[in-house]
Design a protein around this motif. Structure first.
Motif, PDB file in Angstrom:
ATOM      1  N   LYS A 252       0.801  -1.223   0.000  1.00 37.29           N
ATOM      2  CA  LYS A 252       0.000   0.000   0.000  1.00 37.29           C
ATOM      3  C   LYS A 252       0.835   1.274   0.000  1.00 37.29           C
ATOM      4  O   LYS A 252       0.396   2.313  -0.499  1.00 37.29           O
ATOM      5  CB  LYS A 252      -0.934   0.014   1.224  1.00 37.29           C
ATOM      6  CG  LYS A 252      -2.125  -0.903   1.102  1.00 37.29           C
ATOM      7  CD  LYS A 252      -3.123  -0.368   0.066  1.00 37.29           C
ATOM      8  CE  LYS A 252      -4.378  -1.197   0.033  1.00 37.29           C
ATOM      9  NZ  LYS A 252      -5.333  -0.677  -0.999  1.00 37.29           N
TER      10      LYS A 252
ATOM     11  N   TYR B 125       1.336   6.505  -2.016  1.00 38.71           N
ATOM     12  CA  TYR B 125       0.229   5.688  -1.536  1.00 38.71           C
ATOM     13  C   TYR B 125      -0.435   5.024  -2.739  1.00 38.71           C
ATOM     14  O   TYR B 125      -0.795   5.695  -3.709  1.00 38.71           O
ATOM     15  CB  TYR B 125      -0.778   6.550  -0.777  1.00 38.71           C
ATOM     16  CG  TYR B 125      -2.072   5.846  -0.438  1.00 38.71           C
ATOM     17  CD1 TYR B 125      -2.083   4.739   0.405  1.00 38.71           C
ATOM     18  CD2 TYR B 125      -3.284   6.290  -0.966  1.00 38.71           C
ATOM     19  CE1 TYR B 125      -3.266   4.098   0.719  1.00 38.71           C
ATOM     20  CE2 TYR B 125      -4.480   5.651  -0.660  1.00 38.71           C
ATOM     21  CZ  TYR B 125      -4.459   4.560   0.179  1.00 38.71           C
ATOM     22  OH  TYR B 125      -5.627   3.904   0.475  1.00 38.71           O
ATOM     23  N   LYS B 126      -0.625   3.701  -2.657  1.00 31.04           N
ATOM     24  CA  LYS B 126      -1.183   2.932  -3.775  1.00 31.04           C
ATOM     25  C   LYS B 126      -2.573   2.408  -3.393  1.00 31.04           C
ATOM     26  O   LYS B 126      -2.750   1.834  -2.308  1.00 31.04           O
ATOM     27  CB  LYS B 126      -0.262   1.765  -4.124  1.00 31.04           C
ATOM     28  CG  LYS B 126       1.113   2.200  -4.576  1.00 31.04           C
ATOM     29  CD  LYS B 126       2.038   1.029  -4.870  1.00 31.04           C
ATOM     30  CE  LYS B 126       2.532   0.373  -3.607  1.00 31.04           C
ATOM     31  NZ  LYS B 126       3.580  -0.653  -3.884  1.00 31.04           N
ATOM     32  N   THR B 127      -3.535   2.615  -4.290  1.00 31.02           N
ATOM     33  CA  THR B 127      -4.898   2.198  -3.991  1.00 31.02           C
ATOM     34  C   THR B 127      -5.645   1.875  -5.287  1.00 31.02           C
ATOM     35  O   THR B 127      -5.240   2.299  -6.373  1.00 31.02           O
ATOM     36  CB  THR B 127      -5.654   3.299  -3.212  1.00 31.02           C
ATOM     37  OG1 THR B 127      -6.943   2.810  -2.838  1.00 31.02           O
ATOM     38  CG2 THR B 127      -5.821   4.554  -4.050  1.00 31.02           C
TER      39      THR B 127
ATOM     40  N   GLU C 293      -8.344  -1.002  -7.600  1.00 39.89           N
ATOM     41  CA  GLU C 293      -8.215  -2.263  -8.327  1.00 39.89           C
ATOM     42  C   GLU C 293      -8.503  -2.071  -9.814  1.00 39.89           C
ATOM     43  O   GLU C 293      -7.643  -2.306 -10.649  1.00 39.89           O
ATOM     44  CB  GLU C 293      -9.158  -3.317  -7.724  1.00 39.89           C
ATOM     45  CG  GLU C 293      -8.813  -3.683  -6.287  1.00 39.89           C
ATOM     46  CD  GLU C 293      -9.713  -4.752  -5.733  1.00 39.89           C
ATOM     47  OE1 GLU C 293     -10.600  -5.250  -6.484  1.00 39.89           O
ATOM     48  OE2 GLU C 293      -9.554  -5.118  -4.549  1.00 39.89           O
TER      49      GLU C 293
ATOM     50  N   LYS D 152      -6.035   1.739 -10.869  1.00 42.25           N
ATOM     51  CA  LYS D 152      -4.920   1.636  -9.929  1.00 42.25           C
ATOM     52  C   LYS D 152      -4.228   2.995  -9.813  1.00 42.25           C
ATOM     53  O   LYS D 152      -3.716   3.526 -10.805  1.00 42.25           O
ATOM     54  CB  LYS D 152      -3.929   0.573 -10.405  1.00 42.25           C
ATOM     55  CG  LYS D 152      -4.531  -0.826 -10.444  1.00 42.25           C
ATOM     56  CD  LYS D 152      -3.524  -1.861 -10.907  1.00 42.25           C
ATOM     57  CE  LYS D 152      -4.138  -3.245 -10.931  1.00 42.25           C
ATOM     58  NZ  LYS D 152      -3.175  -4.282 -11.389  1.00 42.25           N
TER      59      LYS D 152
END
Length: 377
Positions: free
Chosen positions: A142, A189-191, A193, A196
């Motif tokens: 994340k 910050y990665k979020t 599906e 992306k």
């Protein structure tokens, strides 16, 4: 201090790998170009010229690894020099450390662009820059963050009185000022599906040592950046603010700093805001050796803060053709008050010229990338 020493020497205390691994690769590239501002070139239908030959080396043994890239340009563009060269160690699947000439953690990486020319950030030292120092990286599912300290940019002469050469790959401060003791921090910050997202914040702060006054000024930059992936689409955007405060000798302007690469120095506005946006679309195809077409448009705008300075803009529209190990960039690049697009080379990214309009360059870069990782550009 004990913890720092342990980090530096830990690679030599862990012997998980018994056999050395060495990979050698590289690339050979040529350019066809046709420019709007060169009348003599138009008369002959453009130029087809040598771009670079480069060699990449990667090695790994007992947990310690090496990554280096040496480039040989024509003598008119600086000749030969290192792009990068660092030693590293992986503490685990998430954590790494690099020591040497390594990429500065700032903004969207590996590149803030898709085209062969890069985005406007590159021409002010804020895209694909490499400096001498140590960098720690932590990449989780994340969150990602990088912390770095750079003693200076890539230097070829010792001592504070030596000017910084413009014979280099990435843009740095050159001439009577030199970058010293720079700190960098980057957080992502990665979020998502289906969409992306990579939402990031970057900051850097360092000294500017002046050879004439022997005093240390400072420079800083901050960026808010966002990257989103959706199916075959990729969008990159960034907002950047940069400030340079050199302590120059009496009579020398502090509203510009001198930056250089490829053997050419030029002036850049000391204080500016920059806005960039880049979008691409991948189209898989089956046309003989051609397996993929990447269409893109990259835009950058530089808002200079000094009174009377003329702003700079750049836009590149193009397609990357992937055919086996060959990468072909077909670009229509245009710039306004941009040193690499007509006009007076030395001051367009600095004070600028109110009488300049947009200039353009049609460019095709042919590159064959062999062995290693096939990374283009």
């Amino acid at each position: 201090m004990k913890k720092i020493l342990l980090l530096l020497f830990l690679p030599f205390l862990n012997y998980a790998q018994d056999k050395p691994i060495v990979d050698i690769g590289g690339a050979l590239r040529y350019n066809y170009l046709y420019t709007s501002w060169n009348g003599d070139q138009k008369d002959i239908g453009g130029d087809f010229v040598y771009d670079i030959f480069r060699v990449n080396a990667e090695a790994r043994y007992k947990g310690v690894y090496l990554n280096a890239e040496y480039r040989e340009y024509s003598p008119a563009f600086g000749g030969g020099f290192m792009k990068s060269g660092w030693m590293g160690y992986s503490f685990n699947e998430k954590e790494d450390i690099h020591i040497g000439l390594t990429q500065v953690p700032f903004g969207i990486q590996e590149y803030n662009s898709f085209n062969w020319f890069f985005n406007l950030t590159y021409y002010t030292g804020l895209e694909d820059d490499h400096d001498m120092g140590v960098k720690y990286m932590n990449k989780g599912e994340k969150f990602e963050y990088q912390l770095a300290f750079f003693k200076g940019s890539e230097l070829f002469d010792l001592g504070g009185a030596s000017e910084v050469s413009s014979n280099r790959y990435a843009y740095d401060i050159v001439g009577r000022n030199k970058e010293i003791n720079q700190f960098n921090g980057k957080f992502v910050y990665k979020t998502g599906e289906k969409f992306k997202h990579r939402i990031g914040l970057s900051a850097q702060y360092g000294g500017l040592y002046n050879i004439d006054t022997k005093e240390v000024g400072n420079h800083s930059a901050f960026a808010l950046h966002h990257e989103v992936f959706h199916k075959r689409w990729n969008l990159k955007t960034s907002l950047i603010t940069a400030r340079h405060n050199p302590i120059n000798a009496l009579g020398q302007s502090r509203e510009v700093v001198q930056m250089g690469a490829y053997g050419f120095p030029y002036e850049v506005a000391s204080d500016y805001e920059m806005y960039t946006a880049a979008i691409s679309y991948n189209l898989p195809v089956s046309l003989g050796p051609i397996s993929n077409l990447k269409f893109y448009n990259d835009f950058g705008y530089m808002d200079k803060q000094a009174s009377g300075f003329k702003n700079t803009a750049m836009n590149v529209t193009g397609v990357l053709v992937m055919a086996g190990d060959m990468y072909i960039y077909v670009d229509y690049a245009a710039g306004y008050n941009h040193s690499w697009f007509g006009g007076n080379f030395t001051n367009e990214l600095g004070e600028g010229n109110p009488n300049l309009g947009w200039e353009a360059r049609f460019n095709i870069n042919f590159g064959y990338y062999f062995l290693t990782d096939n990374k283009s550009r």
